[in-house]
Design an enzyme around this catalytic site. Structure first.
Site, PDB file in Angstrom:
ATOM      1  CG  MET A  33      37.714  47.973  59.879  1.00  0.00           C
ATOM      2  SD  MET A  33      37.705  46.264  59.365  1.00  0.00           S
ATOM      3  CE  MET A  33      36.514  45.580  60.489  1.00  0.00           C
ATOM      4  CG  HIS A  40      34.748  53.758  65.984  1.00  0.00           C
ATOM      5  ND1 HIS A  40      33.549  53.169  65.671  1.00  0.00           N
ATOM      6  CD2 HIS A  40      35.697  52.857  65.639  1.00  0.00           C
ATOM      7  CE1 HIS A  40      33.750  51.984  65.141  1.00  0.00           C
ATOM      8  NE2 HIS A  40      35.052  51.750  65.121  1.00  0.00           N
ATOM      9  N   GLY A 150      41.157  50.694  70.780  1.00  0.00           N
ATOM     10  CA  GLY A 150      40.307  50.428  71.937  1.00  0.00           C
ATOM     11  C   GLY A 150      40.597  49.064  72.541  1.00  0.00           C
ATOM     12  CB  SER A 188      30.936  45.865  68.953  1.00  0.00           C
ATOM     13  OG  SER A 188      31.062  45.104  67.765  1.00  0.00           O
ATOM     14  CB  SER A 189      30.597  48.024  63.812  1.00  0.00           C
ATOM     15  OG  SER A 189      31.457  49.125  63.991  1.00  0.00           O
TER      16      SER A 189
HETATM   17  O1  PAF Z   1      39.576  47.521  65.021  1.00  0.00           O
HETATM   18  C1  PAF Z   1      39.313  47.737  63.819  1.00  0.00           C
HETATM   19  O2  PAF Z   1      38.356  48.430  63.467  1.00  0.00           O
HETATM   20  C2  PAF Z   1      40.193  47.127  62.750  1.00  0.00           C
HETATM   21  O3  PAF Z   1      40.616  45.856  63.107  1.00  0.00           O
HETATM   22  C3  PAF Z   1      41.380  48.019  62.340  1.00  0.00           C
HETATM   23  C4  PAF Z   1      42.351  48.248  63.492  1.00  0.00           C
HETATM   24  C5  PAF Z   1      40.860  49.368  61.858  1.00  0.00           C
HETATM   25  C6  PAF Z   1      42.159  47.365  61.208  1.00  0.00           C
HETATM   26  O4  PAF Z   1      41.345  47.138  60.100  1.00  0.00           O
END
Ligand code: PAF
Length: 287
Positions: A33, A40, A150, A188-189
């Site tokens: 997202m 990420h 993750g 985490s964001s």
């Molecule tokens: O983990 C995330 O960032 C979100 O839940 C995902 C898997 C991209 C779905 O929107």
């Protein structure tokens, strides 16, 4: 550095993937997202080893946020994300619009019934329905052979695995270890919301997991005693406020009373505006 190839149109993305598949390429995707962090990037680096074409999607999915949640304020910084992905030599960024993903009249959702219900599912109505729906849509659009997730979002991984199995999706679900900052906080964001004193308090998630693990190593098997130790540890670190601490079986996520084999301890606590989750598999490894 050359610009990062970028597609936002759904049909164009499908055509790109069809072409890559016809050339015999193995497509790996990392769904995100945005507001990328080391967690990420570790998925991206691992994804690079899993195939030939690496696609990262950035789509803040409105369907997985309840109206009372932070969709509007969820951190976003596309320019920075693009820079990071270029440094990682990602092959393609897919960033569709919400209007294209959920056009007027949209009405089809995926509900993974049991695995979605406990833990975060019990506190975020509709969240996993939104996650499963968008992940299935992304799989149909990007057509990956493998997708990276993750394990900080442990329940999400189980929901997606269940969906893939139940709906016979031909996508390998690759789960990767949680990445932590040097203070132990899982990346985490939403860590971005934490003020310095809150960040200090947030370390209690990690210390609570450590205390639980030490109890199990010392021979404790009663889930309630382990849970009590977690509750106590979190309560010693205001402003951290526990939302849940549950012990459950690591596949179906159903509650257990005793730790007899690998058992998931999943935690969620609020610290200021940040809702933080973390987990550890006690007495064994993630299945
Ligand atoms: O983990 C995330 O960032 C979100 O839940 C995902 C898997 C991209 C779905 O929107």
């Amino acid at each position: 550095m050359a610009a990062l190839p970028n597609i936002s149109d759904i049909r164009e993305m499908q055509a790109w993937s069809d072409h890559a598949r016809r050339q015999g390429k193995r497509i790996v995707m990392v769904p995100t997202m945005g507001f990328l962090h080391e967690g990420h990037l570790s998925l991206v680096r691992q994804g690079r080893k899993e195939g030939d074409c690496l696609v990262v999607s950035i789509f803040a999915n409105p369907a997985q946020f309840a109206p009372s949640e932070d969709f509007g304020s969820y951190p976003r910084d596309l320019e920075r994300d693009v820079r990071l992905l270029m440094e990682e030599r990602v092959d393609l960024l897919f960033n569709p619009t919400a209007e294209d993903m959920y056009p007027r009249g949209y009405q089809t959702y995926v509900d993974v019934e049991q695995v979605s219900r406990p833990l975060c599912g019990a506190h975020r109505a509709g969240h996993f329905r939104g996650v499963a729906t968008v992940v299935l849509k992304l799989f149909h659009i990007v057509r990956p052979h493998a997708a990276m997730f993750g394990l900080k979002d442990y329940q999400q991984v189980q929901v997606i695995r269940r969906m893939s199995e139940d709906l016979n999706l031909d996508v390998e679900i690759v789960a990767c270890p949680t990445v932590r900052a040097s203070d132990g906080l899982a990346m985490s964001s939403r860590n971005h919301y934490l003020e310095p004193a809150e960040r200090e308090a947030a370390r209690c998630l990690q210390s609570a997991l450590g205390k639980a693990e030490a109890l199990v190593r010392g021979g404790e098997t009663l889930a309630e005693r382990i849970r009590e130790a977690v509750v106590e540890e979190i309560s010693r670190h205001p402003p951290a406020r526990l939302e849940y601490a549950d012990l459950c079986d690591p596949k179906e996520l159903q509650p257990v009373e005793e730790v007899k084999g690998p058992t998931l301890l999943a935690l969620c606590a609020w610290v200021g505006k940040a809702r933080l989750i973390d987990n550890r598999v006690l007495a064994g490894k993630e299945p």
